[in-house]
Design a protein around this motif. Structure first.
Motif: not given
Length: 223
Positions: A1-10
């Motif tokens: 299961m692919t983990s969700t990427a962290n949101p960008t700083k913006a």
């Protein structure tokens, strides 16, 4: 299961602005006061003390004197007796007495609207001065205490090791017209959701949203 990427700083900045506005559309100043002078004294007393305790102490202090002209004539010992529950009573009482005399002698009893002039007053540091110009005069400022410093690091908004750098980073990230309100919104959120003991960067809703993959506690960098 692919983990969700962290949101960008913006994306994190946008989310924080949106959520804090949703949660805290109104931002009353936590310290009871009636004018710039009583706010200045209350903020000075709040150093290493809770706002709740300051609000319990200041009514008795205002009975002694609620303006610099009267406070300048009150013996320091009397001020110290009243403010003792706030901690650091000798230092705080002397500062209240001294700054009151300076306001009378130099500023005709008025609290200056300048950050630099406020910082020249006894017992008034950068954070205290920033709170006063922001909340008493509406001048854009972003007062940063250790709690805001901690939350800003947990949300990935700064890597600064001290509040000075964190203030610079937050001012760069958020629009100036939001600074005064946002400062209070972050304080309110921190007290309700992201306390020092209740969240370590992995527990509260905003910490989890900003870093869904964070597994370990976010250790705050301090000078």
């Amino acid at each position: 299961m692919t983990s969700t990427a962290n949101p960008t700083k913006a994306q994190r900045v946008e989310k924080i602005l949106h959520e804090l506005e949703r949660l805290y559309p109104e931002t009353p100043v936590p310290l009871d006061h009636k004018d710039p002078y009583t706010l200045l004294v209350a903020v000075l007393l709040s150093a290493q003390c809770t706002d709740e305790r300051v609000n319990k102490v200041t009514p008795a202090l205002w009975q002694l004197a609620d303006n610099p002209f009267d406070m300048a004539r009150v013996p320091v010992e009397k001020i110290r007796e009243v403010v003792r529950p706030c901690g650091l009573a000798p230092k705080k009482s002397q500062a209240i007495s001294d700054l009151s005399k300076i306001l009378v002698e130099k500023y005709q009893g008025e609290v200056p609207r300048s950050l630099d002039l406020l910082e020249e007053l006894p017992g008034v540091g950068h954070k205290t001065a920033s709170v006063v110009i922001a909340q008493a005069f509406g001048v854009p400022a972003f007062p940063v205490d250790t709690h805001i410093h901690r939350l800003a690091q947990r949300w990935g908004l700064t890597s600064g090791k001290n509040v000075v750098q964190t203030e610079k980073d937050l001012k760069r990230l958020f629009p100036e017209q939001r600074w005064n309100k946002l400062h209070l919104q972050i304080i309110f959120y921190g007290r309700e959701y992201c306390t020092a003991r209740g969240c370590d960067g992995t527990v509260c809703p905003l910490c989890r949203w900003c870093y869904p993959n964070r597994k370990r506690a976010k250790l705050t960098k301090k000078q």
